[in-house]
Design an enzyme around this catalytic site. Sequence first.
Site, mmCIF file in Angstrom:
data_model
loop_
_atom_site.group_PDB
_atom_site.id
_atom_site.type_symbol
_atom_site.label_atom_id
_atom_site.label_comp_id
_atom_site.label_asym_id
_atom_site.label_seq_id
_atom_site.Cartn_x
_atom_site.Cartn_y
_atom_site.Cartn_z
ATOM 1 N N CYS A 177 20.158 86.655 10.262
ATOM 2 C CA CYS A 177 20.633 87.355 11.463
ATOM 3 C C CYS A 177 21.473 88.540 11.125
ATOM 4 C CB CYS A 177 21.262 86.641 12.723
ATOM 5 S SG CYS A 177 21.371 87.116 14.212
ATOM 6 N N HIS A 178 22.791 88.397 11.386
ATOM 7 C CA HIS A 178 23.597 89.591 11.083
ATOM 8 C C HIS A 178 24.123 89.231 9.604
ATOM 9 C CE1 HIS A 178 23.397 90.409 15.404
ATOM 10 N NE2 HIS A 178 23.973 91.680 14.903
#
Length: 179
Positions: free
Chosen positions: A109-110
């Site tokens: 994800c991030h």
Amino acid sequence: MSKKVLFITSNSGVEHDELKKPLDFLTGKGIECIHAAVELKDVQTVLHDDEKSASYSPNATLEKLDPNDYDLLVIPGGTVNADQLRIDENALKIIQSFTDNKKPIAAICHGPWAFINAERIRDKNLTSYKSIRLDLENAGANWIDEQVHRCNTHGWVLITSRNPDDIPAFNQAILKELE
């Protein structure tokens, strides 16, 4: 000899499933997992970045561990988590140690955001949450929209996934790398 995996997080804004599901999956496979955070206090997780979820106590602080003791590094997502890790000197040193020693890293994800400040992203092929695509490309990465991607550019393995929906494939890729 058993494998040992290091999970690193900040103390807030960690996407719950991106920490807990890989941690539980690997532990269930008999792999020793250590969760280290910036501070030795509870880590607040979130669901979709905006709803508080459970808190977890880390096993160690980033400052007090030796990256040489671990076989693979996992960086969970969460916007706040990734943003805090990318400015934490200890987190950056851990990432740099893993890459310099050609040890695999998995980020979801991030999570890949931290590689920008660690200056270890140039020419790597990866995926992530779509909102950080331009940041990663501007730092020299090649972004790919795939459920899970494994890149060996520069001699170290980077496994990446886009979001919590990709966790089953992410977990399998990590397990395969450890075998």
